[in-house]
Design a protein around this motif. Structure first.
Motif, PDB file in Angstrom:
ATOM      1  N   GLY A  57      82.987  20.254 129.669  1.00 18.82           N
ATOM      2  CA  GLY A  57      82.977  21.041 130.897  1.00 18.82           C
ATOM      3  C   GLY A  57      82.864  20.168 132.122  1.00 18.82           C
ATOM      4  N   PHE A  58      81.997  19.172 132.067  1.00 19.89           N
ATOM      5  CA  PHE A  58      81.806  18.265 133.198  1.00 19.89           C
ATOM      6  C   PHE A  58      83.084  17.486 133.515  1.00 19.89           C
ATOM      7  N   LEU A  59      83.692  16.910 132.496  1.00 23.28           N
ATOM      8  CA  LEU A  59      84.861  16.055 132.727  1.00 23.28           C
ATOM      9  C   LEU A  59      86.084  16.867 133.133  1.00 23.28           C
ATOM     10  N   LEU A  64      90.003  18.605 137.200  1.00 25.51           N
ATOM     11  CA  LEU A  64      90.821  19.621 137.857  1.00 25.51           C
ATOM     12  C   LEU A  64      90.518  19.698 139.355  1.00 25.51           C
ATOM     13  N   MET A  65      89.256  19.596 139.714  1.00 23.54           N
ATOM     14  CA  MET A  65      88.913  19.672 141.133  1.00 23.54           C
ATOM     15  C   MET A  65      89.387  18.451 141.897  1.00 23.54           C
ATOM     16  N   ARG A  66      89.363  17.298 141.263  1.00 28.07           N
ATOM     17  CA  ARG A  66      89.906  16.108 141.940  1.00 28.07           C
ATOM     18  C   ARG A  66      91.401  16.269 142.194  1.00 28.07           C
ATOM     19  N   GLU A  67      92.099  16.860 141.233  1.00 22.50           N
ATOM     20  CA  GLU A  67      93.532  17.094 141.432  1.00 22.50           C
ATOM     21  C   GLU A  67      93.759  18.100 142.556  1.00 22.50           C
ATOM     22  N   ILE A  68      92.920  19.126 142.617  1.00 20.42           N
ATOM     23  CA  ILE A  68      93.043  20.111 143.701  1.00 20.42           C
ATOM     24  C   ILE A  68      92.771  19.463 145.050  1.00 20.42           C
ATOM     25  N   VAL A 191      79.925  30.135 138.454  1.00 17.43           N
ATOM     26  CA  VAL A 191      78.531  30.588 138.348  1.00 17.43           C
ATOM     27  C   VAL A 191      78.471  31.938 137.646  1.00 17.43           C
ATOM     28  N   VAL A 192      79.337  32.853 138.048  1.00 16.70           N
ATOM     29  CA  VAL A 192      79.343  34.191 137.445  1.00 16.70           C
ATOM     30  C   VAL A 192      79.703  34.113 135.966  1.00 16.70           C
ATOM     31  N   VAL A 193      80.752  33.352 135.633  1.00 20.56           N
ATOM     32  CA  VAL A 193      81.186  33.232 134.242  1.00 20.56           C
ATOM     33  C   VAL A 193      80.095  32.592 133.396  1.00 20.56           C
ATOM     34  N   THR A 194      79.476  31.542 133.922  1.00 20.34           N
ATOM     35  CA  THR A 194      78.424  30.846 133.173  1.00 20.34           C
ATOM     36  C   THR A 194      77.236  31.761 132.926  1.00 20.34           C
ATOM     37  N   ALA A 195      76.804  32.463 133.945  1.00 19.24           N
ATOM     38  CA  ALA A 195      75.663  33.365 133.796  1.00 19.24           C
ATOM     39  C   ALA A 195      75.983  34.498 132.822  1.00 19.24           C
ATOM     40  N   GLY A 227      80.559  22.031 134.051  1.00 19.30           N
ATOM     41  CA  GLY A 227      81.468  22.141 135.185  1.00 19.30           C
ATOM     42  C   GLY A 227      80.733  22.277 136.502  1.00 19.30           C
ATOM     43  N   LEU A 228      79.670  23.063 136.511  1.00 18.63           N
ATOM     44  CA  LEU A 228      78.886  23.226 137.739  1.00 18.63           C
ATOM     45  C   LEU A 228      78.241  21.912 138.156  1.00 18.63           C
TER      46      LEU A 228
END
Length: 703
Positions: A57-59, A64-68, A191-195, A227-228
């Protein structure tokens, strides 16, 4: 800033290798491997899988966020092609080799299970298959397959498939609504999905713990937590070496405690997964902590980093070796064999990493031909492996058609010595317990009749309480109508009763429910239950059935039988109680008062948890293979509440078929050429058919 910190920051920004993550991979894979080889030594080693989930999740979210941030979008095909090149070559190699090993070393009786799981693993839905089997009472006792560990890889692949799509959708919504911060909308949804996933995980562990272990929805929060961390932190601990060292040691300590103190009895995932997830997050957040007292030097050791580098292939290879080696050697694993398996898995991991993982990941043909072509190639190989598994899965079915016809002919042409009647002394059948051409384990394992099947039109499910019936026997000219009440051990007589009823003008109405004796007694537990709510479901159903039967004037008699042992020895964790003779007496007396006969069949002997067809498959050269001691195959009459209740009520007719399957000391599992059971305790449909001439007349005489 030190050189190590500079390298680490570059790794974070560019997605390079981070020493603490490689070390976590090493800890994760060694925890899992040692747990599988020496479970007593490392009883909580299964949490290594959760470490992998957090890392992924972290990687992946960070990537993906770096690409965005660079391009404003995600190139889905490029991302998926990269993951396919990284993961599929090694996994498909292991699946293909495992499939060939099953073909050469494993008895055909286990091909359907093993090849179905190989196919599910190739398609990365193995976790859902295992979750389904975990709640399927016929499949819940399956032997571990050599690819069972692919469940975690299936969860990961589903994350890799779904999360980029979610991000692309979020970006599109953000553009439509002109949201200025792309990161904020991704963080909010994550956050919503994780919770939500964590809440569901806690709920699922309480309600269906066996299935909850495997399902993606109960594990997604672990990826979300990683991911968070990638989205919300920017190296806070790395700017303060002392704090980083403390946090890193704290995370490693939490992981160590869970690995050493957890066990198979720990409710998991749910709340139990929070500590190892938090420990992993702390180690990643701390980074490669520096300083005199930091764990950085330990985590950065070359052997630790090397194991982290081969962790994927080591995870792939270790479990097939553990499962398949005993088939090859025909011996259980001893200490020496376990050490050799560990060494072999490490060697295979190195070879796979060196000659499969790395070449396919960077091969010019795959990297330059475009993402679409690379995906097509890897997916084509996936289809080939899945098709091969399908062929292996279907082969026993093809053979079963031939055996089914031969079995029917044997019963028709030689009824005195085919199946159950062969054990009767008056029939004088030579070698009644011998293996013959009809003794086919693969056929027996799938020879499941109505009344016993997992999804059965004649049997109510675990949780439902509505009364459902089936009509068998003589439906046109019957002179007697008998209700059959009980669980699948009552259902296993359907074939025999149907044929006997048709020939002797008896109409049978079935009232069946999984793991329920049908007494309507409160708080009776069974080792087939995994949640207390199923006790109440059985109570409600039983009371409804008794009321329905009592009010049906056409019913002359009620036949009771069940898997009595399961209600006598329930798990204490459910908070229920064992069934008692008084529960049966209270159920039967109103029926007797209503003028109906009550007939009881003592539960048949069984092999407890031993898979009989699998056992016979490895002992085909023996006479009377896999026979069971009578003392353990049956409940003593004094400890059998069903039999005790019948003995205390003179007006109840009692049928005991134990002597038809057992002699004074031994209960037989091959009789008249046919294997008696599929699994460990249910009659095959073929053997049930041969009981018609034995159980039918006894029921008729009791009417």
């Amino acid at each position: 800033m030190t050189r190590r910190q500079i390298r680490e920051d570059a790794a974070i920004k560019g997605g390079g290798i981070r020493p603490e993550i490689q070390a976590l991979r090493a800890i994760a894979v060694l925890s899992v491997v040692v747990y599988h080889l020496w479970p007593v030594r490392l009883p909580g080693g299964f949490v290594g899988v959760d470490i992998f989930f957090v890392i992924s999740g972290f990687l992946i979210v960070g990537h993906l966020m770096r690409e965005i941030d660079r391009t404003g979008s995600v190139r889905l095909l490029v991302f998926w092609a990269r993951r396919a090149r990284r993961l599929l070559p090694a996994s498909l190699l292991v699946l293909a080799v495992t499939g060939l090993a099953v073909l050469m070393a494993v008895p055909t009786v286990q091909w359907q299970q093993f090849y179905s799981e190989i196919g599910a693993s190739a398609l990365y839905v193995q976790n859902w298959l295992l979750a389904y089997n975990a709640v399927d009472y016929l499949a819940a006792v399956n032997a571990p397959s050599p690819v069972e560990h692919f469940w975690s890889l299936s969860v990961e692949e589903q994350f890799y498939l779904a999360w980029p799509l979610v991000i692309v959708l979020l970006l599109a919504v953000g553009r439509l609504r002109r949201v200025s911060s792309r990161r904020s909308i991704v963080v909010g949804v994550l956050v919503v999905v994780t919770a939500a996933s964590l809440v569901y995980s806690i709920y699922a562990v309480a309600v269906t713990p066996s299935a909850a272990y495997f399902v993606t929805t109960a594990r997604a929060w672990e990826f979300g937590a990683g991911g968070l961390l990638a989205l919300l932190t920017q190296g806070a601990a790395r700017s303060r070496p002392l704090r980083g060292a403390v946090v890193s040691w704290l995370g490693l300590t939490i992981i160590a405690i869970t690995v050493l103190c957890y066990s198979a009895a720990t409710p998991f995932p749910g709340i139990g997964a929070i500590p190892p997830v938090v420990g992993t997050l702390l180690v990643i957040w701390a980074g490669s902590a520096t300083g005199r007292w930091s764990p950085g030097a330990l985590l950065g050791l070359r052997p630790v980093q090397w194991v982290g580098g081969v962790s994927y292939s080591l995870y792939l290879w270790h479990w097939p070796l553990i499962v398949l080696v005993p088939f090859v050697t025909a011996q259980p694993l001893d200490g020496k064999a376990r050490v050799l398996i560990l060494a072999s898995a490490i060697l295979l991991a190195y070879i796979t990493k060196r000659f499969v993982e790395e070449p396919f990941r960077v091969h010019a043909t795959l990297t330059r031909r475009g993402a679409g072509k690379a995906l097509a190639l890897t997916l084509g190989c996936t289809v080939i492996v899945a098709l091969g598994a399908t062929l292996g899965y279907c082969q026993p079915f093809i053979a079963s058609y031939q055996i089914s016809a031969a079995a029917a002919a044997a019963i028709r042409d030689n009824p005195r010595c085919a199946g159950a009647p062969a054990a009767l002394p008056e029939n004088q059948c030579p070698q009644p317990y011998a293996v013959t051409t009809l003794t086919t384990p693969a056929y027996a394992e799938t020879d499941i009749g109505r009344g016993v099947q997992s999804v059965d039109e004649c049997k109510q499910t675990f949780d439902a309480t509505a009364v459902m019936t089936c009509d068998i026997g003589d439906l046109a000219t019957a002179t007697s109508t008998v209700a059959l009440v009980g669980d699948s051990h009552a259902g296993q007589y359907l074939t025999a009763l149907d044929e006997y009823g048709q020939a002797n003008h008896i109409h049978f109405i079935t009232y069946l429910k999984s793991w329920c004796a049908g007494t309507g007694a409160s708080d009776v537990a069974s080792f087939g239950y995994d949640v207390p709510e199923r006790m109440q479901s059985c109570t409600d159903w039983g009371r409804s059935v008794l009321a329905s039967v009592s009010q049906n004037a056409a019913i002359n008699a009620v036949l009771f039988t069940d898997y009595t042992r399961s209600y006598v020895e329930p798990p204490p964790s459910l908070g229920g109680r064992p069934i008692a003779a008084g529960d049966f007496e209270k159920a039967w007396q109103p029926l007797l008062d209503a003028g109906k006969r009550v007939i009881v069949i003592r539960d048949l002997p069984n092999a407890d948890k031993e898979d009989i067809p699998a056992c016979v498959a490895t002992h085909l050269a023996q006479y009377d293979p896999c026979s069971q001691p009578r003392a353990t195959a049956t409940l003593d009459l004094g400890q059998d509440p069903l039999s005790t209740a019948a003995a205390q009520m003179p007006s109840v007719s009692f049928i005991d078929l134990t002597d038809d399957l057992c002699d004074a000391t031994t209960c037989h599992v091959v009789i008249g050429g046919f294997i008696v059971y599929f699994g460990s305790n249910h009659l095959t449909q073929t053997f049930s058919r041969t009981l018609e001439s034995i159980v039918g007349p006894q029921i008729r005489s009791a009417l």
